[in-house]
Design a protein around this motif. Structure first.
Motif, PDB file in Angstrom:
ATOM      1  N   PRO A  14       0.809  -1.227   0.000  1.00 21.60           N
ATOM      2  CA  PRO A  14       0.000   0.000   0.000  1.00 21.60           C
ATOM      3  C   PRO A  14       0.840   1.276   0.000  1.00 21.60           C
ATOM      4  N   TRP A  15       2.164   1.145   0.066  1.00 21.59           N
ATOM      5  CA  TRP A  15       3.052   2.309   0.172  1.00 21.59           C
ATOM      6  C   TRP A  15       3.493   2.723  -1.226  1.00 21.59           C
ATOM      7  N   THR A  16       3.271   3.981  -1.585  1.00 19.93           N
ATOM      8  CA  THR A  16       3.583   4.483  -2.921  1.00 19.93           C
ATOM      9  C   THR A  16       4.785   5.409  -2.863  1.00 19.93           C
ATOM     10  N   MET A  17       5.745   5.174  -3.745  1.00 17.30           N
ATOM     11  CA  MET A  17       6.900   6.064  -3.871  1.00 17.30           C
ATOM     12  C   MET A  17       6.970   6.586  -5.298  1.00 17.30           C
ATOM     13  N   GLY A  18       7.111   7.902  -5.415  1.00 19.83           N
ATOM     14  CA  GLY A  18       7.306   8.502  -6.726  1.00 19.83           C
ATOM     15  C   GLY A  18       6.023   8.587  -7.534  1.00 19.83           C
ATOM     16  N   ASN A  19       6.167   9.120  -8.739  1.00 21.06           N
ATOM     17  CA  ASN A  19       5.044   9.315  -9.661  1.00 21.06           C
ATOM     18  C   ASN A  19       5.405   8.646 -10.981  1.00 21.06           C
ATOM     19  N   ASP A  20       5.500   7.327 -10.933  1.00 17.57           N
ATOM     20  CA  ASP A  20       6.031   6.577 -12.066  1.00 17.57           C
ATOM     21  C   ASP A  20       5.257   6.803 -13.352  1.00 17.57           C
ATOM     22  N   SER A  21       3.932   6.776 -13.287  1.00 17.30           N
ATOM     23  CA  SER A  21       3.128   6.873 -14.509  1.00 17.30           C
ATOM     24  C   SER A  21       3.407   8.174 -15.246  1.00 17.30           C
ATOM     25  N   ALA A  22       3.522   9.272 -14.500  1.00 17.34           N
ATOM     26  CA  ALA A  22       3.796  10.561 -15.136  1.00 17.34           C
ATOM     27  C   ALA A  22       5.238  10.653 -15.617  1.00 17.34           C
ATOM     28  N   LEU A  23       6.171  10.118 -14.854  1.00 14.86           N
ATOM     29  CA  LEU A  23       7.585  10.171 -15.250  1.00 14.86           C
ATOM     30  C   LEU A  23       7.837   9.437 -16.555  1.00 14.86           C
ATOM     31  N   LEU A  24       7.067   8.396 -16.823  1.00 12.86           N
ATOM     32  CA  LEU A  24       7.265   7.626 -18.051  1.00 12.86           C
ATOM     33  C   LEU A  24       7.042   8.469 -19.306  1.00 12.86           C
ATOM     34  N   ASP A  25       6.378   9.611 -19.176  1.00 12.36           N
ATOM     35  CA  ASP A  25       6.182  10.493 -20.327  1.00 12.36           C
ATOM     36  C   ASP A  25       7.453  11.242 -20.704  1.00 12.36           C
ATOM     37  N   TYR A  26       8.458  11.237 -19.825  1.00 12.62           N
ATOM     38  CA  TYR A  26       9.633  12.074 -20.046  1.00 12.62           C
ATOM     39  C   TYR A  26      10.943  11.305 -20.107  1.00 12.62           C
ATOM     40  N   VAL A  27      10.947  10.031 -19.715  1.00 14.16           N
ATOM     41  CA  VAL A  27      12.167   9.235 -19.771  1.00 14.16           C
ATOM     42  C   VAL A  27      12.072   8.249 -20.922  1.00 14.16           C
ATOM     43  N   THR A  28      13.215   7.703 -21.315  1.00 13.05           N
ATOM     44  CA  THR A  28      13.233   6.751 -22.425  1.00 13.05           C
ATOM     45  C   THR A  28      13.604   5.339 -21.987  1.00 13.05           C
ATOM     46  N   SER A  29      14.056   5.178 -20.757  1.00 17.62           N
ATOM     47  CA  SER A  29      14.229   3.829 -20.220  1.00 17.62           C
ATOM     48  C   SER A  29      13.953   3.837 -18.722  1.00 17.62           C
ATOM     49  N   ALA A  30      13.351   2.749 -18.243  1.00 16.74           N
ATOM     50  CA  ALA A  30      12.940   2.620 -16.853  1.00 16.74           C
ATOM     51  C   ALA A  30      13.693   1.464 -16.207  1.00 16.74           C
ATOM     52  N   ASN A  31      14.331   1.740 -15.082  1.00 15.41           N
ATOM     53  CA  ASN A  31      15.020   0.709 -14.307  1.00 15.41           C
ATOM     54  C   ASN A  31      14.073   0.266 -13.198  1.00 15.41           C
ATOM     55  N   VAL A  32      13.539  -0.942 -13.317  1.00 15.35           N
ATOM     56  CA  VAL A  32      12.442  -1.376 -12.465  1.00 15.35           C
ATOM     57  C   VAL A  32      12.966  -2.208 -11.298  1.00 15.35           C
ATOM     58  N   ALA A  33      12.663  -1.752 -10.073  1.00 18.19           N
ATOM     59  CA  ALA A  33      13.025  -2.507  -8.878  1.00 18.19           C
ATOM     60  C   ALA A  33      12.379  -3.887  -8.929  1.00 18.19           C
ATOM     61  N   CYS A  34      13.121  -4.893  -8.472  1.00 23.71           N
ATOM     62  CA  CYS A  34      12.702  -6.284  -8.669  1.00 23.71           C
ATOM     63  C   CYS A  34      12.322  -6.993  -7.371  1.00 23.71           C
ATOM     64  N   GLY A  35      11.976  -6.236  -6.326  1.00 26.14           N
ATOM     65  CA  GLY A  35      11.434  -6.842  -5.119  1.00 26.14           C
ATOM     66  C   GLY A  35      12.411  -7.053  -3.986  1.00 26.14           C
ATOM     67  N   PHE A  36      13.710  -6.847  -4.216  1.00 27.97           N
ATOM     68  CA  PHE A  36      14.676  -7.059  -3.138  1.00 27.97           C
ATOM     69  C   PHE A  36      14.913  -5.776  -2.342  1.00 27.97           C
TER      70      PHE A  36
END
Length: 259
Positions: free
Chosen positions: A16-38
């Motif tokens: 339930p804890w949200t960090m950052g504004n990923d959906s909006a940031l995706l409009d301005y970046v060209t690659s996303a480094n996605v955390a993998c649960g660790f």
């Protein structure tokens, strides 16, 4: 015309804890480094972000870190090369499962936080991580900013994109200023644009001590967990494009010669 990739560390929400504004940031970046649960993230967050990145034509990369949610992967741990290999395979393989399920290819791997810093001093760890990436998918690009990791990736036959930072300051040896030190972060976007401009056009970055340090800039990192990250990304991209710089993810071949 010069070109650069804008990459962002993302997918760091958990339950339930949200960090950052990923959906909006995706409009301005060209690659996303996605955390993998660790160090951050969870399966639902990973799935959602990969789907959103696919919709926005943003390249998806795995961002494996140390198993330390409380420390956000920024506290060093004593691990063996075999453990480094296994935790990298586990995390990269997990994200690759989501990209495959959603019909896209995993694009790159960038290690996170303390794990990345440990490879700068430990060749065996760097080799173990590079071997893990190769064994999962030898077509993946490795985003790197230290010679050990770059050389390890090259030995493993992997392609490399050299990374620089828009929102971090540098030391005389080319390493990032540790976060606990004053002036480690750059919050003024004008200062960040000027730093990226010099790195891209002149191949140097000004250290905190005032010295020019050589760098190679294929991809520029910003951090989605920083305050004001969305406005920072918007203005950084606009400023670079106003300079005539093309913003795009690294392609099918290494953008520069490997170290």
């Amino acid at each position: 015309m010069a070109s650069i990739d804008l990459n962002c560390d993302m997918g760091e929400s958990f339950g339930p804890w949200t960090m950052g504004n990923d959906s909006a940031l995706l409009d301005y970046v060209t690659s996303a480094n996605v955390a993998c649960g660790f160090h951050a993230g969870d399966p639902q967050t990973m799935h959602h972000l990969v789907a959103a990145a696919k919709a926005g034509a943003v390249a998806v990369g795995a961002h494996p870190g140390l198993p330390d949610l409380q420390g956000f992967g920024r506290r060093e741990m004593v691990i063996t090369p075999q453990e480094a290999y296994s935790l990298t395979v586990y995390q990269v393989g997990a994200l690759a499962g989501f990209t495959r399920a959603l019909g896209i290819r995993l694009h790159h791997v960038k290690t996170h936080g303390a794990l990345y810093q440990m490879t700068a001093r430990n060749v065996a760890l760097a080799d173990a991580i590079a071997s893990a990436v190769r064994d999962v998918d030898a077509e993946l690009i490795v985003y790197v900013a230290n010679p050990n990791m770059a050389q390890a990736a090259q030995r493993a036959g992997l392609r490399v994109a050299f990374e620089v930072y828009a929102d971090r300051t540098y030391q005389d040896d080319g390493t990032l200023t540790p976060r606990h030190m004053p002036n480690a972060m750059i919050e003024d976007v004008g200062e960040a644009i000027a730093q990226v401009r010099r790195m891209l056009h002149d191949g140097v970055v000004r250290s905190l001590n005032g010295n020019d340090v050589p760098v190679v800039a294929d991809t520029v990192c910003i951090h989605g967990d920083q305050p004001g990250a969305l406005a920072f990304a918007q203005q950084l991209r606009a400023g670079l494009e106003a300079d005539g710089i093309t913003i795009r993810a690294p392609g099918s071949a290494c953008m520069t010669d490997c170290m």
